[in-house]
Design a protein around this motif. Sequence first.
Motif: not given
Length: 128
Positions: A56-60, A99-107
């Motif tokens: 659901t969340n991605t980053g570039y 990895g196991k951590f929190t990541y929100e979209h486009n962070w």
Amino acid sequence: QLQLVESGGGLVQPGGSLRLSCTAPGFNLDYYVIGWFRQAPGKEREGVSCITGIGTNTGYANSVRGRFTISKDNAENTVYLQMNSLKPEDSGVYFCSAGKFTYEHNWPLPPTREYDWWGLGTQVTVSS
């Protein structure tokens, strides 16, 4: 022990495309953030893109935004990196990481220290 396996690298001309794959036999990638990094000779490893477990969340990285697309096929338990409009500066060894951590979209992309598992890499060479 989680093992990541990358595939899909190769030699391509500038402007061409490649699709990289990352899988983890025996492990469900739904529970991990998956990142793609690359490293050119003499340079530091840099983040390219990442995706959360269910996609659901991605980053570039800014350098690849609009040209690369990360996706996850949950049925195949595989993360893909579609690379279009490739440039010579995209050349390098591409690594898949988990990895196991929190990541929100486009962070901002997570640094290497956030990831605990790494593949051996696949070579991408963009050259005429």
